[in-house]
Write a protein that holds these residues in place. Structure first.
Motif, PDB file in Angstrom:
ATOM      1  N   ALA A  91      -1.960   6.421   1.071  1.00  0.00           N
ATOM      2  CA  ALA A  91      -3.230   5.769   1.425  1.00  0.00           C
ATOM      3  C   ALA A  91      -3.819   6.357   2.694  1.00  0.00           C
ATOM      4  O   ALA A  91      -3.099   6.744   3.615  1.00  0.00           O
ATOM      5  CB  ALA A  91      -3.010   4.267   1.599  1.00  0.00           C
ATOM      6  N   GLU A 118      -9.786   0.823  -2.792  1.00  0.00           N
ATOM      7  CA  GLU A 118      -8.764  -0.140  -3.174  1.00  0.00           C
ATOM      8  C   GLU A 118      -8.763  -1.376  -2.279  1.00  0.00           C
ATOM      9  O   GLU A 118      -8.468  -2.473  -2.725  1.00  0.00           O
ATOM     10  CB  GLU A 118      -7.384   0.514  -3.162  1.00  0.00           C
ATOM     11  CG  GLU A 118      -7.253   1.710  -4.095  1.00  0.00           C
ATOM     12  CD  GLU A 118      -7.272   1.335  -5.573  1.00  0.00           C
ATOM     13  OE1 GLU A 118      -7.241   0.142  -5.922  1.00  0.00           O
ATOM     14  OE2 GLU A 118      -7.321   2.271  -6.399  1.00  0.00           O
ATOM     15  N   ILE A 119      -9.057  -1.167  -0.982  1.00  0.00           N
ATOM     16  CA  ILE A 119      -9.008  -2.268  -0.025  1.00  0.00           C
ATOM     17  C   ILE A 119     -10.197  -2.148   0.926  1.00  0.00           C
ATOM     18  O   ILE A 119     -10.526  -1.041   1.378  1.00  0.00           O
ATOM     19  CB  ILE A 119      -7.694  -2.240   0.788  1.00  0.00           C
ATOM     20  CG1 ILE A 119      -6.490  -2.402  -0.131  1.00  0.00           C
ATOM     21  CG2 ILE A 119      -7.695  -3.318   1.874  1.00  0.00           C
ATOM     22  CD1 ILE A 119      -5.164  -2.194   0.550  1.00  0.00           C
ATOM     23  N   VAL A 140       0.851  -1.190   0.000  1.00  0.00           N
ATOM     24  CA  VAL A 140       0.000   0.000   0.000  1.00  0.00           C
ATOM     25  C   VAL A 140       0.888   1.242   0.000  1.00  0.00           C
ATOM     26  O   VAL A 140       1.818   1.347   0.797  1.00  0.00           O
ATOM     27  CB  VAL A 140      -0.936  -0.013   1.225  1.00  0.00           C
ATOM     28  CG1 VAL A 140      -1.700   1.291   1.340  1.00  0.00           C
ATOM     29  CG2 VAL A 140      -1.900  -1.188   1.127  1.00  0.00           C
ATOM     30  N   ALA A 191     -12.072   8.518  -6.028  1.00  0.00           N
ATOM     31  CA  ALA A 191     -10.986   7.613  -5.653  1.00  0.00           C
ATOM     32  C   ALA A 191     -11.570   6.230  -5.438  1.00  0.00           C
ATOM     33  O   ALA A 191     -12.398   6.040  -4.547  1.00  0.00           O
ATOM     34  CB  ALA A 191     -10.295   8.096  -4.388  1.00  0.00           C
ATOM     35  N   PRO A 192     -11.183   5.262  -6.257  1.00  0.00           N
ATOM     36  CA  PRO A 192     -11.686   3.903  -6.061  1.00  0.00           C
ATOM     37  C   PRO A 192     -11.324   3.355  -4.681  1.00  0.00           C
ATOM     38  O   PRO A 192     -10.250   3.636  -4.156  1.00  0.00           O
ATOM     39  CB  PRO A 192     -10.981   3.092  -7.149  1.00  0.00           C
ATOM     40  CG  PRO A 192     -10.554   4.084  -8.169  1.00  0.00           C
ATOM     41  CD  PRO A 192     -10.265   5.347  -7.400  1.00  0.00           C
ATOM     42  N   ALA A 202     -12.274   5.223 -13.383  1.00  0.00           N
ATOM     43  CA  ALA A 202     -12.965   4.669 -12.217  1.00  0.00           C
ATOM     44  C   ALA A 202     -14.444   4.378 -12.488  1.00  0.00           C
ATOM     45  O   ALA A 202     -15.162   3.939 -11.594  1.00  0.00           O
ATOM     46  CB  ALA A 202     -12.836   5.623 -11.036  1.00  0.00           C
ATOM     47  N   TYR A 251      -8.336   4.060   0.435  1.00  0.00           N
ATOM     48  CA  TYR A 251      -8.164   4.610  -0.920  1.00  0.00           C
ATOM     49  C   TYR A 251      -6.910   5.462  -0.950  1.00  0.00           C
ATOM     50  O   TYR A 251      -6.397   5.886   0.078  1.00  0.00           O
ATOM     51  CB  TYR A 251      -9.398   5.406  -1.362  1.00  0.00           C
ATOM     52  CG  TYR A 251      -9.623   6.714  -0.640  1.00  0.00           C
ATOM     53  CD1 TYR A 251      -9.123   7.906  -1.154  1.00  0.00           C
ATOM     54  CD2 TYR A 251     -10.345   6.769   0.541  1.00  0.00           C
ATOM     55  CE1 TYR A 251      -9.332   9.111  -0.505  1.00  0.00           C
ATOM     56  CE2 TYR A 251     -10.560   7.970   1.193  1.00  0.00           C
ATOM     57  CZ  TYR A 251     -10.049   9.136   0.666  1.00  0.00           C
ATOM     58  OH  TYR A 251     -10.251  10.329   1.311  1.00  0.00           O
ATOM     59  N   TRP A 252      -6.408   5.716  -2.178  1.00  0.00           N
ATOM     60  CA  TRP A 252      -5.206   6.552  -2.293  1.00  0.00           C
ATOM     61  C   TRP A 252      -5.106   7.290  -3.610  1.00  0.00           C
ATOM     62  O   TRP A 252      -4.310   8.181  -3.752  1.00  0.00           O
ATOM     63  CB  TRP A 252      -3.934   5.756  -2.066  1.00  0.00           C
ATOM     64  CG  TRP A 252      -3.726   4.561  -2.953  1.00  0.00           C
ATOM     65  CD1 TRP A 252      -3.280   4.560  -4.246  1.00  0.00           C
ATOM     66  CD2 TRP A 252      -3.946   3.189  -2.607  1.00  0.00           C
ATOM     67  NE1 TRP A 252      -3.204   3.276  -4.718  1.00  0.00           N
ATOM     68  CE2 TRP A 252      -3.607   2.407  -3.731  1.00  0.00           C
ATOM     69  CE3 TRP A 252      -4.386   2.542  -1.476  1.00  0.00           C
ATOM     70  CZ2 TRP A 252      -3.704   1.021  -3.737  1.00  0.00           C
ATOM     71  CZ3 TRP A 252      -4.479   1.173  -1.479  1.00  0.00           C
ATOM     72  CH2 TRP A 252      -4.134   0.418  -2.599  1.00  0.00           C
ATOM     73  N   ASN A 253      -5.890   7.001  -4.587  1.00  0.00           N
ATOM     74  CA  ASN A 253      -5.722   7.607  -5.902  1.00  0.00           C
ATOM     75  C   ASN A 253      -6.883   8.541  -6.208  1.00  0.00           C
ATOM     76  O   ASN A 253      -7.855   8.149  -6.831  1.00  0.00           O
ATOM     77  CB  ASN A 253      -5.612   6.503  -6.962  1.00  0.00           C
ATOM     78  CG  ASN A 253      -5.245   7.030  -8.311  1.00  0.00           C
ATOM     79  OD1 ASN A 253      -4.853   8.179  -8.461  1.00  0.00           O
ATOM     80  ND2 ASN A 253      -5.383   6.200  -9.325  1.00  0.00           N
ATOM     81  N   CYS A 310     -16.443   3.958  -5.244  1.00  0.00           N
ATOM     82  CA  CYS A 310     -15.503   5.064  -5.054  1.00  0.00           C
ATOM     83  C   CYS A 310     -15.912   5.989  -3.916  1.00  0.00           C
ATOM     84  O   CYS A 310     -17.100   6.104  -3.593  1.00  0.00           O
ATOM     85  CB  CYS A 310     -15.459   5.941  -6.307  1.00  0.00           C
ATOM     86  SG  CYS A 310     -14.808   5.187  -7.783  1.00  0.00           S
ATOM     87  N   GLU A 327     -16.741   1.594 -10.757  1.00  0.00           N
ATOM     88  CA  GLU A 327     -16.088   1.189  -9.505  1.00  0.00           C
ATOM     89  C   GLU A 327     -16.783   1.799  -8.291  1.00  0.00           C
ATOM     90  O   GLU A 327     -17.374   2.874  -8.368  1.00  0.00           O
ATOM     91  CB  GLU A 327     -14.626   1.655  -9.505  1.00  0.00           C
ATOM     92  CG  GLU A 327     -13.790   1.108 -10.626  1.00  0.00           C
ATOM     93  CD  GLU A 327     -13.447  -0.360 -10.451  1.00  0.00           C
ATOM     94  OE1 GLU A 327     -13.527  -0.872  -9.324  1.00  0.00           O
ATOM     95  OE2 GLU A 327     -13.090  -0.989 -11.454  1.00  0.00           O
TER      96      GLU A 327
END
Length: 140
Positions: free
Chosen positions: A46, A130-131, A42, A127-128, A78, A68-70, A83, A81
């Motif tokens: 993040a 992610e985890i 990660v 921001a998608p 995205a 998330y991070w992006n 988000c 997704e």
């Protein structure tokens, strides 16, 4: 030899009723309310958000942590997704991102299909997620 601390992710807020994100600005930049251990791979950028309530059930449940991070100003990649989406009106929501009826407009769909889509809104970024960590898999 000194023990090495695992990398951590700052917890920067909560997502609650109606999948709205409640962030807190009273902490130093890059710091959070709490922190969780970071899964391998990660990036340092993040951030984590804790789920409160069941408005995202069954996909997102009470006590989960979403990471998330992006943050993308142009979130074309995205589309489709789950988000975090920051709207121009200042709200941040957790929604499925879809294209709107014109360039620069987006439709936000409830993750659990419980509410009508928010159609043709302008956004600052998306921001998608992610985890997703189950409550028992994070320390906080």
């Amino acid at each position: 030899r000194a023990a090495v601390s695992p990398a951590t992710i700052p917890v920067v807020g909560y997502v609650g009723a109606a999948s709205e994100y409640f962030g807190f600005d009273d902490h130093a930049q890059g710091q959070g309310l709490d922190e969780i251990d970071a899964p391998p791979g990660v990036p340092e950028s993040a951030v984590a958000v804790i789920v409160r309530g069941d408005s995202g059930y069954p996909a997102i449940r009470e006590g989960m942590v979403l990471v998330y991070w992006n943050c993308m100003p142009d979130p074309t990649d995205a589309v489709g997704e789950d988000c975090f989406v920051k709207l121009k009106d200042g709200r941040t929501l957790v929604k499925i991102l879809e294209r709107g009826t014109a360039a620069g407009l987006w439709t936000l769909v409830s993750i659990n299909a419980s509410t009508a889509p928010i159609r043709d809104v302008e956004i600052e970024w998306a921001a998608p997620i992610e985890i997703r960590l189950r409550r028992k898999n994070w320390k906080g």
